[in-house]
Enzyme design. Structure first.
Site: not given
Length: 218
Positions: A181, A176-178, A153
């Site tokens: 978030t 990581s973004h996933a 993502t």
């Protein structure tokens, strides 16, 4: 020198979280310009499709600035664009990183009954229906309470985290973004599975364990 560095640190720190916004701000205008150039090159018979301009390098596009273009320039650029388009299509289903390398890093010890395992990136347990989302064209598939399963993502995917009950990705790590978030939205996440989008299928009912980094059949 010190005062200049101090000034830059103070000023640019404020936009650290907005770097993607500022970096991408010019993209719509650039795309519009390139699309227009592509349409003109198509109309002149230099390329077959206006979007083929994206398969040309900037230096190659600049080489057409002289008008009329050099002899055979259209044939040469058309061949280059078509060759690169075919190459890109042949690589569309191939990952950039060998999944076996990801598994070495992210696989947990054998977890009995788990369909896939990875890095436990956000705590919690959620049960829901799998929706495989590979890119923005499939965002519409996700419904409230579904399990978002994706190769990865990016910030563009953030609105989906308000809808998803949990997220599972093929790649990524704790930063990581996933992962980040999911923690912000308080939903479970298992990342770096290496093969979630291949093992899990749309419509499957699964249980995502963000504590252990495992996904089970529900």
């Amino acid at each position: 020198m010190f005062l200049r560095i101090l000034y830059n640190a103070r000023e640019f720190h404020r936009i650290r979280e907005d770097t993607r916004f500022y970096a991408m701000k010019l993209v719509p205008a650039l795309k519009k310009a390139f699309v227009r150039m592509g349409e003109r090159l198509r109309d002149e018979g230099i390329i077959d499709d206006s979007l083929d301009i994206y398969y040309l390098k900037l230096d190659e596009i600049k080489s057409i600035q002289r008008w009329p273009p050099p002899e055979n320039m259209g044939a040469d650029l058309r061949a280059v664009a078509l060759a690169r388009k075919r190459k890109m299509k042949s690589l569309s289903s191939k990952p950039f990183v060998d999944p076996r390398l990801l598994l070495v890093i992210s696989r947990r010890d054998n977890i009995e009954g788990a369909l896939v395992t990875g890095i436990p990136a956000s705590p919690g347990i959620a049960v829901g229906t799998v929706k495989i989302v590979r890119d923005a064209s499939e965002f519409h598939k996700l419904r409230h309470g579904d399990i978002l399963v994706a190769p990865f993502t990016t910030p563009a995917w953030t609105p989906l985290f308000r809808v998803a009950a949990a997220v599972v990705t093929d790649t990524g790590g704790p930063l990581s973004h996933a992962a980040l978030t999911a923690r912000e939205y308080g939903i479970p996440a298992v990342v770096g599975t290496g093969l979630a989008t291949k093992v899990l299928k749309d419509g499957m009912r699964v249980r995502v364990d963000g504590y252990r980094g495992a996904v089970y059949k529900a």
